[in-house]
Scaffold this motif. Structure first.
Motif, PDB file in Angstrom:
ATOM      1  N   TRP A 168       2.007  17.315  -2.464  1.00 20.87           N
ATOM      2  CA  TRP A 168       1.087  16.491  -1.688  1.00 20.87           C
ATOM      3  C   TRP A 168      -0.066  16.025  -2.574  1.00 20.87           C
ATOM      4  CZ3 TRP A 168       1.835  14.487   2.997  1.00 20.87           C
ATOM      5  CH2 TRP A 168       2.831  15.044   3.785  1.00 20.87           C
TER       6      TRP A 168
ATOM      7  N   VAL B 237      -5.342  11.118  -0.776  1.00 18.69           N
ATOM      8  CA  VAL B 237      -5.499   9.666  -0.837  1.00 18.69           C
ATOM      9  C   VAL B 237      -6.853   9.282  -0.266  1.00 18.69           C
ATOM     10  CG1 VAL B 237      -4.598   7.458   0.007  1.00 18.69           C
ATOM     11  CG2 VAL B 237      -3.018   9.283  -0.621  1.00 18.69           C
TER      12      VAL B 237
ATOM     13  N   ASP C 158      -8.575   6.277   1.394  1.00 18.30           N
ATOM     14  CA  ASP C 158      -8.178   5.043   2.067  1.00 18.30           C
ATOM     15  C   ASP C 158      -9.371   4.098   2.091  1.00 18.30           C
ATOM     16  OD1 ASP C 158      -7.213   3.050   3.718  1.00 18.30           O
ATOM     17  OD2 ASP C 158      -6.248   4.445   5.112  1.00 18.30           O
TER      18      ASP C 158
ATOM     19  N   ASN D  28      -1.884  -1.418  -0.045  1.00 18.70           N
ATOM     20  CA  ASN D  28      -1.604  -0.217  -0.846  1.00 18.70           C
ATOM     21  C   ASN D  28      -2.456  -0.125  -2.107  1.00 18.70           C
ATOM     22  OD1 ASN D  28       0.266   0.705   0.990  1.00 18.70           O
ATOM     23  ND2 ASN D  28       1.960  -0.349   0.009  1.00 18.70           N
TER      24      ASN D  28
ATOM     25  N   LYS E 107      -5.533   2.065  -1.524  1.00 19.81           N
ATOM     26  CA  LYS E 107      -5.300   3.487  -1.254  1.00 19.81           C
ATOM     27  C   LYS E 107      -5.164   4.202  -2.598  1.00 19.81           C
ATOM     28  CE  LYS E 107      -3.449   2.532   3.289  1.00 19.81           C
ATOM     29  NZ  LYS E 107      -4.352   1.441   3.449  1.00 19.81           N
TER      30      LYS E 107
ATOM     31  N   ILE F 203      -4.985   7.276  -5.144  1.00 21.29           N
ATOM     32  CA  ILE F 203      -4.485   8.652  -5.211  1.00 21.29           C
ATOM     33  C   ILE F 203      -5.448   9.443  -6.081  1.00 21.29           C
ATOM     34  CG2 ILE F 203      -2.577  10.124  -5.962  1.00 21.29           C
ATOM     35  CD1 ILE F 203      -0.708   7.830  -5.190  1.00 21.29           C
TER      36      ILE F 203
ATOM     37  N   TYR G 242      -3.431  17.506  -3.509  1.00 24.84           N
ATOM     38  CA  TYR G 242      -4.179  17.795  -2.290  1.00 24.84           C
ATOM     39  C   TYR G 242      -4.793  19.181  -2.390  1.00 24.84           C
ATOM     40  CZ  TYR G 242      -5.519  17.358   2.543  1.00 24.84           C
ATOM     41  OH  TYR G 242      -6.262  17.242   3.692  1.00 24.84           O
TER      42      TYR G 242
ATOM     43  N   MET H 229      -5.268   6.859   5.955  1.00 21.85           N
ATOM     44  CA  MET H 229      -4.331   7.683   5.188  1.00 21.85           C
ATOM     45  C   MET H 229      -5.113   8.754   4.436  1.00 21.85           C
ATOM     46  SD  MET H 229      -1.531   6.548   2.305  1.00 21.85           S
ATOM     47  CE  MET H 229      -0.758   5.378   3.392  1.00 21.85           C
TER      48      MET H 229
ATOM     49  N   VAL I  95      -0.207  11.879   0.775  1.00 28.26           N
ATOM     50  CA  VAL I  95       1.155  11.375   0.629  1.00 28.26           C
ATOM     51  C   VAL I  95       1.948  12.362  -0.236  1.00 28.26           C
ATOM     52  CG1 VAL I  95       0.631   9.948  -1.388  1.00 28.26           C
ATOM     53  CG2 VAL I  95       2.547   9.339   0.056  1.00 28.26           C
TER      54      VAL I  95
ATOM     55  N   LEU J 195      -1.440   3.864  -4.253  1.00 26.29           N
ATOM     56  CA  LEU J 195      -0.185   3.917  -3.529  1.00 26.29           C
ATOM     57  C   LEU J 195       0.727   2.771  -3.959  1.00 26.29           C
ATOM     58  CD1 LEU J 195       1.242   5.631  -1.437  1.00 26.29           C
ATOM     59  CD2 LEU J 195       0.341   4.118   0.327  1.00 26.29           C
TER      60      LEU J 195
ATOM     61  N   PRO K 195       3.514   9.189   4.324  1.00 20.49           N
ATOM     62  CA  PRO K 195       2.126   9.646   4.297  1.00 20.49           C
ATOM     63  C   PRO K 195       1.684  10.193   5.655  1.00 20.49           C
ATOM     64  CG  PRO K 195       2.238   7.252   4.362  1.00 20.49           C
ATOM     65  CD  PRO K 195       3.645   7.756   4.253  1.00 20.49           C
TER      66      PRO K 195
ATOM     67  N   TYR L 270      -2.013  10.874   8.165  1.00 19.59           N
ATOM     68  CA  TYR L 270      -3.267  10.189   8.439  1.00 19.59           C
ATOM     69  C   TYR L 270      -4.272  11.107   9.124  1.00 19.59           C
ATOM     70  CZ  TYR L 270      -0.126   6.250   7.639  1.00 19.59           C
ATOM     71  OH  TYR L 270       0.777   5.395   7.091  1.00 19.59           O
TER      72      TYR L 270
END
Length: 113
Positions: free
Chosen positions: A38, A41, A43, A48, A51, A53, A57, A73, A76, A90, A107, A109
């Motif tokens: 994971w 992201v 947003d 894209n 978004k 990265i 995570y 988002m 992902v 993204l 993804p 949210y």
């Protein structure tokens, strides 16, 4: 009696070879399993390319704050396969997926703020 032992030895050899073949094929199958990681992201709007990265995570997987069906988002899943380079947005991730270098999952949210 001799034919019984010959058949028994042949049968045992067939069973042994079958077990070896099954073990090897299972080991190869296990190494080809998808290993999604994971990524967080940010947003920053529609499209894209907006978004970004941010990296892996925090904590490994998103929690309940990031399980909405729509909104902003927040994470992902990506299987990097053998790709070790950077993934910035993204849009970049989807481009790499088109090139066959990575796989991008669905993804998740969080509620819009």
């Amino acid at each position: 009696m001799k034919s019984l032992f010959k058949n028994l030895n042949f049968g045992a050899l067939v069973v042994l070879l079958s077990v070896v073949a099954l073990t090897v094929s299972w080991k190869n199958h296990e190494s080809k399993r998808l290993t999604f990681q994971w990524f967080e992201v940010s947003d920053n709007g529609s499209g894209n390319t907006n978004k970004v990265i941010d990296g892996p995570y925090p904590g490994g997987t998103p929690g309940t704050e990031c399980q909405e069906p729509e909104g902003n988002m927040c994470a992902v899943p990506i299987d990097r396969q053998s790709y070790t380079g950077p993934i910035n947005t993204l849009a970049h991730a989807y481009q790499l997926q088109t090139e066959g270098k990575i796989l991008v999952g669905e993804p998740v949210y969080r509620e819009e703020e």
